[in-house]
Motif scaffolding. Sequence first.
Motif, short mmCIF file in Angstrom:
data_model
loop_
_atom_site.label_atom_id
_atom_site.label_comp_id
_atom_site.label_asym_id
_atom_site.label_seq_id
_atom_site.Cartn_x
_atom_site.Cartn_y
_atom_site.Cartn_z
N ASP A 55 0.80 -1.22 0.00
CA ASP A 55 0.00 0.00 0.00
C ASP A 55 0.83 1.27 0.00
O ASP A 55 0.36 2.33 0.36
CB ASP A 55 -0.98 0.01 1.18
CG ASP A 55 -0.26 0.08 2.51
OD1 ASP A 55 0.97 -0.06 2.56
OD2 ASP A 55 -0.96 0.28 3.52
N GLN A 56 2.10 1.17 -0.41
CA GLN A 56 2.88 2.39 -0.48
C GLN A 56 3.91 2.29 -1.58
O GLN A 56 4.27 1.21 -2.03
CB GLN A 56 3.54 2.73 0.85
CG GLN A 56 4.50 1.66 1.35
CD GLN A 56 5.11 2.10 2.66
OE1 GLN A 56 6.22 2.57 2.67
NE2 GLN A 56 4.39 1.94 3.75
N LEU A 57 4.35 3.44 -2.04
CA LEU A 57 5.35 3.53 -3.09
C LEU A 57 6.33 4.61 -2.68
O LEU A 57 5.92 5.69 -2.26
CB LEU A 57 4.67 3.89 -4.41
CG LEU A 57 5.55 4.00 -5.65
CD1 LEU A 57 6.18 2.65 -5.97
CD2 LEU A 57 4.72 4.47 -6.84
N PHE A 58 7.61 4.32 -2.78
CA PHE A 58 8.66 5.27 -2.39
C PHE A 58 8.54 5.68 -0.94
O PHE A 58 8.87 6.80 -0.56
CB PHE A 58 8.66 6.51 -3.30
CG PHE A 58 8.52 6.18 -4.75
CD1 PHE A 58 9.46 5.39 -5.39
CD2 PHE A 58 7.44 6.63 -5.47
CE1 PHE A 58 9.31 5.06 -6.73
CE2 PHE A 58 7.28 6.32 -6.81
CZ PHE A 58 8.23 5.54 -7.43
N GLY A 59 7.99 4.80 -0.12
CA GLY A 59 7.85 5.07 1.30
C GLY A 59 6.75 6.05 1.64
O GLY A 59 6.64 6.50 2.77
N LEU A 60 5.91 6.40 0.67
CA LEU A 60 4.84 7.36 0.90
C LEU A 60 3.49 6.69 0.79
O LEU A 60 3.22 5.97 -0.15
CB LEU A 60 4.90 8.50 -0.12
CG LEU A 60 6.16 9.33 -0.12
CD1 LEU A 60 6.14 10.29 -1.29
CD2 LEU A 60 6.29 10.08 1.19
N SER A 61 2.65 6.92 1.76
CA SER A 61 1.28 6.44 1.70
C SER A 61 0.50 7.07 2.83
O SER A 61 0.96 7.14 3.95
CB SER A 61 1.22 4.92 1.83
OG SER A 61 -0.12 4.50 1.92
N PHE A 62 -0.71 7.53 2.52
CA PHE A 62 -1.57 8.07 3.56
C PHE A 62 -1.91 6.97 4.57
O PHE A 62 -2.10 7.22 5.74
CB PHE A 62 -2.85 8.64 2.94
CG PHE A 62 -3.90 8.98 3.95
CD1 PHE A 62 -3.68 9.98 4.89
CD2 PHE A 62 -5.10 8.31 3.99
CE1 PHE A 62 -4.63 10.29 5.83
CE2 PHE A 62 -6.06 8.63 4.92
CZ PHE A 62 -5.82 9.61 5.84
N ASN A 73 -5.71 14.24 0.66
CA ASN A 73 -6.34 14.03 -0.64
C ASN A 73 -5.38 13.42 -1.66
O ASN A 73 -5.60 13.51 -2.87
CB ASN A 73 -6.93 15.34 -1.17
CG ASN A 73 -5.89 16.40 -1.40
OD1 ASN A 73 -4.76 16.30 -0.95
ND2 ASN A 73 -6.27 17.45 -2.10
N CYS A 74 -4.33 12.77 -1.18
CA CYS A 74 -3.40 12.06 -2.07
C CYS A 74 -2.84 10.85 -1.34
O CYS A 74 -1.66 10.78 -1.01
CB CYS A 74 -2.28 12.99 -2.53
SG CYS A 74 -1.30 12.29 -3.88
N TRP A 75 -3.70 9.89 -1.05
CA TRP A 75 -3.30 8.72 -0.28
C TRP A 75 -2.26 7.86 -1.00
O TRP A 75 -1.57 7.08 -0.39
CB TRP A 75 -4.51 7.88 0.13
CG TRP A 75 -5.38 7.45 -1.02
CD1 TRP A 75 -6.50 8.05 -1.47
CD2 TRP A 75 -5.19 6.30 -1.85
NE1 TRP A 75 -7.03 7.38 -2.53
CE2 TRP A 75 -6.24 6.29 -2.78
CE3 TRP A 75 -4.23 5.29 -1.90
CZ2 TRP A 75 -6.36 5.31 -3.76
CZ3 TRP A 75 -4.35 4.31 -2.87
CH2 TRP A 75 -5.41 4.32 -3.79
#
Length: 142
Positions: A55-62, A73-75
């Motif tokens: 559920d994340q890409l490049f360590g970023l995920s809401f 607004n950008c999960w």
Amino acid sequence: MKTVYKIIVIILIIISIKTLASPQMPDYIIYKNDTIPTYNLILEKYLQKINPGKDQLFGLSFRNRESFGVPLNCWRGYQAIYEVIDEKLYLTRIISCGELQGKSKINIEESTRKITEIFGNNVRNNRVLIDWFSGVINFPKK
């Protein structure tokens, strides 16, 4: 009677949470001289297909509370930019959420790094041919 009040309170909480939800930031498709928002999220669908459950890409995920700076607004933690070139659809950029609306320019080096991290040897001229998608792409009315 207390049970009825508890149920009513729970329902009101759920309703209030849903009303606070914000629409997700779109991806963009560049066609001729137009940059058009789309909510089809072609890259997201591809990533879910090749790596289900991640559920994340490049360590970023809401979804990951440790990902600071990812707007509600950008999960996904990123936005994709596609371009129609010679009647073919290409992924040309992966940018940070809202980077396109910012006053600074898109970080092309960072975008290329992200694309290469995902697609490796399939990257040509800093873009990837979208050959895994077939279907209809919808665009919101202005």
